[in-house]
Design a protein around this motif. Sequence first.
Motif: not given
Length: 263
Positions: A103, A105-106, A109-110, A112, A142, A242, A245
């Motif tokens: 996973v 973090s960007t 957003g997150r 996986t 995510s 976002k 998803k």
Amino acid sequence: MRILMIGDIVGALGRQTVVNYLPKLIQIYEPDFIVANGENAAGNGRGIQRHAIRELLDAGVNCITLGNHTWSQPEIFDFIDDEPNIIRPANYPKDTPGKGFSVFSTQAGRLTVINLMGRAYMGALDCPFRTADEILKQIPSSMVLVDFHAETTSEKQALAWYLDGRISALIGTHTHVQTADERILPKGTGYLTDVGMVGPADGVIGMEKSAVIKRFLTQMPVRFEVAKGKAKFNAVLIDLDKQSKKAKQMKRIQIDEDHPLIG
């Protein structure tokens, strides 16, 4: 979120092609995250080495996925547990070194990233369908990208339909030939059967063609070597929403002598 997924990188020529093109692609498309399949990135086109990892990460790649050549370079056992940006197929047995998903973090957003390997004409691994189910139960909410390293189009399509609506995108790797079937499935999962490869343009899936032809003609063991000459770069851009998803848009990238990089 915009993801750039780069096809199987083959040999030193493939790595150099990434170094040559990736900065310009980042400038043009501004991806939030870059994934590349590196299971052929070693000099001989089988496995990956520590220096190859550093070269790709330094060029801008954020996550490197692997496949059936994961263990082809013995040195991988010295570092796979210590490399946070490398994942191997998650459906290897549970005690196998390394990890099958991560996973990240960007700024968007997150995300996986899950690496799975097919079983049709491949190794005798755990079920990729059930492995995906197990992982999806574990991870926090995510966006989810699956690199499915598999031989047959049927297995790739079946897993995409099985996961439709539960992941953001499934991109196939391994066959080294980019397919033209990108689509967004009814429940919002982006899909492409195979993203292609980065490396020699005039070989047979990256290998020197005369040796491959000899193997087919004689059915005798032949030593394969990475082809030389001009290169090609295959990748796909995936735009994700976002909030939902789900995939919004996909764009294949093909750079070679007939399709030069523009911009």
